[in-house]
Structures are given as C-alpha cells and as structure tokens.
Motif scaffolding. Structure first.
Motif, PDB file in Angstrom:
ATOM      1  N   ASN A   1      87.998  82.617 -45.721  1.00 43.02           N
ATOM      2  CA  ASN A   1      87.043  81.792 -44.977  1.00 43.02           C
ATOM      3  C   ASN A   1      87.193  80.357 -45.443  1.00 43.02           C
ATOM      4  O   ASN A   1      87.136  80.065 -46.644  1.00 43.02           O
ATOM      5  CB  ASN A   1      85.621  82.309 -45.228  1.00 43.02           C
ATOM      6  N   ILE A   2      87.379  79.448 -44.504  1.00 41.64           N
ATOM      7  CA  ILE A   2      87.694  78.060 -44.874  1.00 41.64           C
ATOM      8  C   ILE A   2      86.534  77.394 -45.603  1.00 41.64           C
ATOM      9  O   ILE A   2      86.747  76.553 -46.488  1.00 41.64           O
ATOM     10  CB  ILE A   2      88.141  77.243 -43.631  1.00 41.64           C
ATOM     11  N   ASN A   3      85.294  77.762 -45.288  1.00 42.95           N
ATOM     12  CA  ASN A   3      84.163  77.170 -46.003  1.00 42.95           C
ATOM     13  C   ASN A   3      84.166  77.601 -47.469  1.00 42.95           C
ATOM     14  O   ASN A   3      83.966  76.782 -48.365  1.00 42.95           O
ATOM     15  CB  ASN A   3      82.844  77.573 -45.349  1.00 42.95           C
ATOM     16  N   ASP A   4      84.419  78.884 -47.698  1.00 43.31           N
ATOM     17  CA  ASP A   4      84.512  79.368 -49.077  1.00 43.31           C
ATOM     18  C   ASP A   4      85.662  78.673 -49.796  1.00 43.31           C
ATOM     19  O   ASP A   4      85.543  78.265 -50.952  1.00 43.31           O
ATOM     20  CB  ASP A   4      84.774  80.884 -49.099  1.00 43.31           C
ATOM     21  N   TYR A   5      86.792  78.564 -49.086  1.00 41.74           N
ATOM     22  CA  TYR A   5      87.954  77.938 -49.704  1.00 41.74           C
ATOM     23  C   TYR A   5      87.639  76.503 -50.123  1.00 41.74           C
ATOM     24  O   TYR A   5      87.933  76.083 -51.244  1.00 41.74           O
ATOM     25  CB  TYR A   5      89.145  77.961 -48.735  1.00 41.74           C
ATOM     26  N   ALA A   6      87.042  75.755 -49.209  1.00 45.26           N
ATOM     27  CA  ALA A   6      86.747  74.344 -49.492  1.00 45.26           C
ATOM     28  C   ALA A   6      85.785  74.218 -50.665  1.00 45.26           C
ATOM     29  O   ALA A   6      85.934  73.329 -51.516  1.00 45.26           O
ATOM     30  CB  ALA A   6      86.168  73.667 -48.242  1.00 45.26           C
ATOM     31  N   THR A   7      84.808  75.102 -50.721  1.00 44.53           N
ATOM     32  CA  THR A   7      83.849  75.073 -51.832  1.00 44.53           C
ATOM     33  C   THR A   7      84.533  75.422 -53.145  1.00 44.53           C
ATOM     34  O   THR A   7      84.374  74.739 -54.157  1.00 44.53           O
ATOM     35  CB  THR A   7      82.701  76.055 -51.552  1.00 44.53           C
ATOM     36  N   PHE A   8      85.345  76.476 -53.122  1.00 42.14           N
ATOM     37  CA  PHE A   8      86.032  76.900 -54.337  1.00 42.14           C
ATOM     38  C   PHE A   8      86.968  75.805 -54.844  1.00 42.14           C
ATOM     39  O   PHE A   8      86.961  75.450 -56.019  1.00 42.14           O
ATOM     40  CB  PHE A   8      86.811  78.200 -54.055  1.00 42.14           C
ATOM     41  N   LEU A   9      87.759  75.248 -53.914  1.00 42.44           N
ATOM     42  CA  LEU A   9      88.696  74.188 -54.301  1.00 42.44           C
ATOM     43  C   LEU A   9      87.943  72.997 -54.892  1.00 42.44           C
ATOM     44  O   LEU A   9      88.327  72.448 -55.928  1.00 42.44           O
ATOM     45  CB  LEU A   9      89.532  73.764 -53.083  1.00 42.44           C
TER      46      LEU A   9
END
Lengths: 317, 317, 317, 317
Positions: A34-42
């Motif tokens: 999920n791109i939102n999760d990815y952006a938050t994690f990054l």
C-alpha cells in the motif's frame, strides 16, 4: 538525502555536497504494497537516519529515483513494474510526512545527474546517459541541463523501433530496441542461439538464465555468450545511431548491468553505430562506461543530486 | 539582418525586432561559384541595403541560414548541395567584410528560431520543428533553448533508419527516412505507384514529376497522388514516433513544401505515430503546421532571429 | 586542475570532481616578474604534477583564480597589485604552453563557484558571496549562474560609495566601502581609535598592525579591537543593504580573512543591514560564513570548478 | 494578453507574438476597492475582449504588471499605493476565474521584459532597465534572464541610500535615491530651489507642481527647472554608479516620466556616473532611453511578454 526505490530494495543515504555517503541503509520495497504505508514507513526511516547523523535541520531536501518517476509532476506514473498503480503523487506524500522538500525523478534522469555531477559526464554540455538493465532508459543533457520533455517522459529509448518486422516487444509493438537489448531480450537471444545448435556452452548449465550469467560466460570465453553480446551490441549500435543523428552528443555513457560486458558489447555497438550514423558524426561520439560499479549506490547518489534541484520547503508553504 | 542562402536564390532582408520586414531583395546563389566572390558580393549587397534603410549603424548583426550551416563553428560544413566544398568559415568571411558580427546556422535551426520567436512554438519550451523539403531537417528545443549538439550537427532526422532492409538512400544506407519523405523519395513513391497500375492519374501528364505536382494533384482528388502522400505520412509517423519517444515534445511543427499537403499528410502520420510511440505519450503530442507560408521569407525571418544570438562585434576585436 | 595566483604565493592542485585534492603545491608568485617567464614556469609545474598523478591525459582543463581576472576575456586586466601590467591574455598564454583548455576568473568569481559547488551556497539560485581581505570582491549568482557582467567586471562592491563625504579611498573617490572594510581600512579605523584615547589595548603592542591582529585581539576581549570590528560591521551592513535591496539574495556568504571575526562582525553588520534594507526583505536574507577555513585552498578548489566551465581544448583548434 | 494595473487606470490588451496590439481598453482601477470584485470585473472584461477578437481559445495566457507584483509567488505583496493590502494571490484569483494561466510581475520586471523583447535591450544579455516615475524600480537582466531575486523583490533601487545624512524618505530612512529622483523628490528639489531665490520661473505659475511641469519648463529653457533636472541627474548618476560597479551592465535603459527629460537628465547623470563608477567601467556603459513613449502601453506590452513565461493552464490541473 537520496533514495532509490528499486523493484526489490529501497536504498537511502545521507550524501554530502561532494558525494560522500555519510550513512546508508535499505529495506525491501515490496513489504509495503500500500503506497500510503510505504510512504509513511520510508519517511520514518529517513527521519531516523537524519536524527542519527547530525539532525533533521542539517538536511535540505530529499531526492527520489524511481521507475516511471516524473520530475515535472513529482509523481510515479503508470509504472509497469512497481505495485502502486496509476499516478502516485509521491513527492507531495513524502513532503507532507517529512516537512521537507522532495523531488522525484526516474532512473534515467537520476543516473544522468549522477554522471554529470560526479562521473564521466562532468563538464559536458550535450551527452546521453543510457541505462541497460531489466528495462532501458536514456537521458539527454542539452546545454548543460537535462532534457525532461514536456510531460517529463523523455528518454524512452527502449521503445524506439529498429525493425518494423522484428521481435515482438512487451509493449505490443514489433522491433523495439528493448526487445533486443534489455535483460529479457538478451536472454531470449541467448536461448535462441542455444536452441539452434548442439555446441557446448556454459550457458546450458543454468535452469533460469539471466543477463549476469551471459556476461560472466562471455568474459570466460564462451562463444555462444559472446555471440549473444555481439548481436546485442549490433542492435544497440543501430538504435544509438538513429538517436545520435538527431541529438549529436559529445558522448554516450553506458550504465546498468549490461554495461559490465564492456568491450564485448561496445566494440560491435561502436561498429554498427559508425555504419549507421549520419556521416558528419562518424568517429566523433565517445562511448564511455560509467565509473560507478554499484548501480544501487549510483542511483542513491544521483537521487541526492536531484534533491538539490527542488526549491526549499519554505517556498511551498 | 537575415540572409537565406538557398540552392537557387540568396534572399536577404532587414527585419526589426518585431519581425517586420523593412526591406528585402535576392540574387541567384550560383552566380558566384567561388566562395570568396560570393562573400564579397553578398557583403556589398547587404551594405547597400543598410545604407538605403536607416544606415549601417542601425544594424546590430547579421544572421545567415544555410544548408549544412554550423552555428557552433560559424561555418558551412561539407554541404552536399552547395557549390562550396569542405569547411567554409562563412561567419568570419562575412564579419571581416562587413565589420559586423555574423551568425551562421543551418536551415532547421533557423526555422525553429523563427517558429519560436514569431510562430506556432512561441511560449513552448520543448518542441520539434521538422522541415520537409528537398532534404529533411529537424531541430529540438529543450528548456526553451535550441539543442545544437556537441559539434553543431544535431537534427539529421533524414538519416534516421526506419527499415534496415528498406529503400537505398543517397547517403549509402538503407531505409533512411529521407529516402521516403524528402522530395526525391516522395516522387519515387509516386513513380512506383504509377508503374504498378494502368489507372488514370493527373500525375501522368508531367514529364518530370516534382513534389508540388503531387501535392496539387492530391488536393484535386487524384487517388494515386493521395496514396503517395498517405504512404509518405505513414513513414513519417513511424520515424517521428521513434524521435518523440526519446524527446517527449509538446508539439511537432511541420514546415517545408511537403507540409502544404496538410491533413492528407498529417492524418496518416498521426495514426502511424500513435501506433508506434511510447504509450504514455499517446494523444499528447500536438501536430501543427507552420503559420509561415513563404518558406524563403520564413528562413530570412529565422535568420534575423539568429542574428541576435551572436555577441556584438566589439567583443570579437 | 585549479590554480590560485595570490600576491605572494601561487598554489596549484589536482582536484577531482568531488572536490578531493589529489595533489597540491605552491611557489612564490613574485619570483617571476616577467609574465612570459611566469607562464612558462607555472606550465612546467602543472605538467610535472599531472605526470606524477595519473598523467597528462587524465586532466581535462585548468582553472585559474587571480586578482582582476576576467573570465569573459580570459585575461588579467589592469591589476593594481600584481607585477604584470595592462591586459595579460593569461588563458591563451597557458593554453598554448599546456595544450589544454584554460579558464581565468577573478577571486570573487572563483570563490563563489567554490561555495556553490562545495560549500554553503550549494542548491541556492540567487545569492552573493562577499570576499573580505586585502581588497573586497563580490559575486552575484542569478538563476543558478554567476553574473559576470557585460565586460566581466561585475562585483566591484569595494568601490560602492556609502558616504560621499567620507574617507578617501585609494581609487580617488570618497566613501568607498573598501576604505572602511578592506584590510587597510580596518587597520586605519583601529589606528584612529587608538589615537583618540589613552585606553590600554593589546593592539598597541604591534609596530605594524594588520587585520589578523585586530581579529585576534577582538576575540580575546580587547575593547578597541572590538569597537574596530563593530564599526567595520556597521559600514558593511549599510553597504550590503544597498546591494541587497537591488538583488534580493537568499543569502550573503562571507569569506576572506575578516570573516574570521565571526559574530563580532556579523552582528553589527546584520543590525545595520536590517535598519537600511528595503522593508520587504527585512529578516529574510541569511548571513553565513564560509565553511572553508583555508582561503588559499578555497581559491584552488573554486578554480578547479572554473576549469570545468571552459570548453575542451579540441574546440579551440 | 497583457494587463497593466496602474494606480488610476487598469489597461488591458490582446497582443500578438510580434507585439502588435490587436485590441485594447481600460477602466478605473479604484472603482473596485474590494479585490474579489476587482478580480471578477477584470476577468469579465478580459473574456469579453477575447470573445470579440478571435475567441477564448486563441489566447494562451494572461500577464499582469502591477505595483509590488511578485512573479515568484504570483501575488501583490504589501503594496503601499494600491487599495488592496497584505499579500494578494492575484494570479490564482484570476486563473480560477479565467480558466487560463496567469502570470503576475511588478512594473520594473514587466518593463524590462518589454525592452528585452521589443525595445532597446533586444539582443543584450546583461543590462538594467530603470523606471523613473512616481516611484523607482529597476530590473537587472543576467545571462539573458531577468534576475528576480530569491523572494521576487529584486530591484528596489529607490531605497538604495546615497547619503546617510540626506533627505528623509517616505520609507523612514535618510538619503534614499527615491527621495531625490522619484516624482515627489524632484518636485521637492524644485520647490526648495524656488524658495531660495526670487528669480522668475515658469514653475511659479503652478499651484500644485508636478514632474511633468518641471520637464516641460526645463525644455522651454526655464533655468530653475533645468537646475532641478540637473541636480536630479547628478543624484541618479551617483546611485547608478554604485549599482553598475557591482553589476557591470552593457546598458542602462531609462523609462518612465522623468526619462522624457532626455539629455537634460542624462548628461549630468552620465557625468556623475563616470566620476563615481569603478574605473574599469568608465565609458563602457551605454545610457539609453526607451523607445516606447506611452508608459501605459509599454506596461501592457511587457505584461503580454510575461504571459508567455507561465506554463500553460493544463499543467496546473
């Protein structure tokens, strides 16, 4: 900071203005479909690294190199390989999470910036950087600036047609350069050659052949591997001759896995190039291989150069 | 001032900053087969015109558009059509005779400048101007500046190969775009079509067929002429798709005799283009025809724009 | 390679694209009062260093920073301090001896390039680098490029008048900024203060007072030295306010000996600046000191950046 | 299209790429003290004019020149003279009403664009355009591009201090150039001269003296008017010398009401300039007056040039 979002691994590093890597780390890209999760994690990983290395305030901005990245829009656009589909406004997503300016570019753009700032293209105004990996990408520099095109999509050299009745490409067309010179194409060339003959070849030992096997066997003297690289070089030379006739670069700089084949690739490419390029340019375009030997670090370094090309955060407020 | 050195006629004019032609005149280029004589004769004509129109002191510099002109070097380089062979340092020759700064560029460069300053490309940053006449030429603008290439030879789109087993081109290669889309190629396509059939055609009335005949007959409804233009458009569309995949222009602007064929040419070109261009660019590149309808005056106007791009004479001393 | 021609010492170094110094050396400038001898001696030293460090072929070009250097003309123009008078075509002289492209710039230009590429100004588009040493120099960057002016003389901030009835300057005018803020002016301010009072001061111990003494004493708490730096800062702030009102920089970066005074100088400069600058800019211009703490190496590094801004030698032939 | 928002009158026109005015009109600015009403009224007038002259689709974008306009932000910022206070996001307000890209710049910027595209500065890279009217403004061109500064406020030459103990300026400082050379300052100089003597002067006939009276009387030979212009010229020359020492322009181009005084102003300005400028620039900077003789149309024309410098609307979506 520079970030390289690869298909398998996301690498990120703090890089100073001289290209020294102060700190670097990585994590698997696909852990976050999920791109939102990815952006938050990054974003969390980036801030962690900043805090551990001089502090958040010492970082000006973040540059991101990613497949199908579009610098003009700051987004990932219709990537055919990443899990996030459609248009992903990645620069805005990261900027909002980081409170810091973020630039997004595609791999070809980022690599060309790296070559211009820290590599073989330093001091050149008009040149091409060509990436030969799982896909193909190119970036023209014109008058010392990268040519990004009107929509930010310039450089799709992989889908230049060199033979209208040729091999079918994944894009649906026939005879695309990528169908011969990107990883799958090179492997296909080798497979066809292996099928046509009984000659022994080290390539036969691999169940699933990849580009690296072919390059290694080529260097070890395997004739079928060498023929594969030779044919790939010829196709590449023809495609580049078309490109160069229109662009007239000072040099073409080769990067990506396939460029490791060195002279096995560049000699036939050069020969086919000279045969096909507009006569006034014959013998005048340099063929160079990148000084960077770690593609991932090259991308991170190029992404750190990209970071400086976005305005500071205060101007977005 | 702007000067257009054509194969038959040399045109020259005083043009103000707004593109208004204050005075213009012309003489046969071939009257002066010796380049020294030519340069002297041309310089005398230019000074005559200056003196008759406000005086020598009101002119800042002179721009010259010429086949194989090289802006970087200020020379004509190995022109295949003009009587002056090798490398002709025309800018220096005229500067010494005129006591005034002189810029030399090739036709494609000069036309692109004209389109950018006074024509359809005004306000665009990234576009291509394509000239379709006796030869073919193209000029990319990148970031609002013309891309001239490292040696000044960029834009040789005519010698881009679109079919490695195709028609033989005058340059010795097979399948060059010019072999299909420049004047001789178009006439050859028509001749072949006429030979293959007994169908009546207005084209049969001409002893020596030229491009203009074909365009006129095409507009008058002649089916063989229309088929000729159709096939030319398809080839053009394929060639431009390759080009655009790498450059991503906002628009391609067509100029030169063949562009008079209008939609007869552009419709099939557009269709072949969309079929072959990288998918993210589909439907996004504008095809425009130049607003200028007099090619010679377009060149003179573009050459006058070039005149402003050279430093003033005092800086050469 | 980068070369810094100082009044006393000529320093030269091989610098890679990342600003790493591979080798460096120096010799006394005044050993060669004849410019032809100097150029020959310098060229021999440069070639020696190239041969000892990877070879002549690994060096692209040479950049030279020198007082009154003019990048546009490649010359030293009417230097008031160097032994070589009039216009010295140094770039050509060195190019002919080295067989390699050579760029010449003045100190302010070279330092600004160094700050932009490797220092505090990295990533900025519009800023000023101010050099405070024996003389004063400034360089504006505009749209990411150095503003060199029409003749290459831009940046003579030392001769900006801040008080038409003020102190007489060596140039013959009254009230030049240099009369207060360059080394001699600062020493004069200190001398006047010392003469006006009997107060003890560490400054009285020096027979020949120089700027370094004043800065050192200032940091050690000497009140007359502090008052000297304070007054210098006020004058500087007024001069910079005028400059900034017209240029609107993101930052002013201070370099040169006097900038070692740090906050003793910058605090009063800032205060006077804010009092005098156009109101919309108040509080918006950063005052930064250079990261480089060795002026000579800063010049050499900046000169190495300049080296990349000249075209390669092949284009001069 | 170009729009000039003056203190009294808003002028607007459709201008083609060659600077030909296709249609123009105007209305009183102060009829709409509420900025929302003003933006709506202006947008309606613009669309009316578009529809009456070729249609909405033939217009690419709108450029607006306005006091305190900030191109970087697209806003009017803290204008001291217009009725709309604080930061007014005019570009966005008009873009939303028009469905078309809008660029906003200040008067100095807009005039400099006009001079560069259609006037005396055509073909120059490094020059200054100086506006002398009710206020003062300046714009530097550097490397062929306008220098806008980091925040978009560059060019506040009116608040450059030329005499720290001089005349009080409206901004609260002493000795600002504007206190001598903008309209009020010139009138004050004349009034002081009239008060000091009984000499007859045509200037005495005016109850409320303005700049135009002084210029007219000066040209008619009135000695007090001439002395006024002379003293204004001297102050201007001193201020410009400071500016030019730092910028080294090819030319300074004078525009605005006061420039109508022609040689009465420029001769003393030139003399004071040469006395005060850095010696290497003496005799090298051209003083030119604008070719435009209608300030309002000059602004509209310049604003139409600005219109082309904003990206097309589609890229904002």
């Amino acid at each position: 900071m520079g970030v390289d979002i690869g298909l398998r691994v996301t690498s990120y590093a703090i890089v100073d203005v001289r290209g020294n890597v102060i700190a670097h780390n990585q994590f698997p890209t696909l852990d976050h479909p999920n791109i939102n999760d990815y952006a938050t994690f990054l974003s969390e990983r980036l801030i962690e690294m900043m805090e551990a290395n001089g502090g958040y305030d010492t970082i000006r901005s973040v540059g991101v190199g990613v497949h199908s990245g579009n610098f003009v829009k700051g987004s990932i656009e219709n990537s055919s390989t990443l899990p996030w589909k459609g248009e992903v406004p990645l620069a805005t997503m990261l900027r909002d999470r980081l409170g810091m300016a973020v630039a997004v570019g595609n791999n070809a753009h980022v690599r060309a910036l790296g070559e211009h700032t820290f590599g073989k293209a330093h001091g050149m105004s008009d040149f091409i950087v060509l990436t030969l990996g799982p896909g193909m990408g190119s970036c023209i520099f014109s008058n010392g600036q990268p040519h990004l095109g009107n929509e930010g999509f310039a450089g799709e050299i992989g889908h230049v047609c060199i033979n209208p009745t040729g091999r079918l490409c994944g894009c649906g067309q026939r005879g695309c350069l990528e169908a011969y010179c990107a990883e799958e194409g090179v492997v296909l060339t080798a497979t066809k050659l292996l099928d046509k003959t009984d000659k022994p070849s080290k390539l036969r030992q691999y169940d699933i052949l990849n580009e690296k096997h072919i390059i290694d066997c080529c260097k070890e003297g395997d004739t079928i591997a060498q023929e594969t690289i030779y044919r790939t070089g010829v196709m590449l030379g023809i495609g580049l001759a078309n490109y160069a006739s229109v662009v007239n670069p000072e040099a073409i700089i080769f990067t990506g896995i396939l460029s490791d084949a060195g002279q096995y690739l560049l000699d036939p490419a050069r020969e086919a190039f000279e045969d096909n390029v507009f006569h006034n340019m014959r013998g005048k375009v340099k063929f160079l291989t990148s000084t960077f030997n770690d593609n991932r670090m090259q991308n991170v370094l190029g992404a750190s150069v990209l970071a400086w090309q976005v305005q500071e955060y205060s101007l977005f407020k």
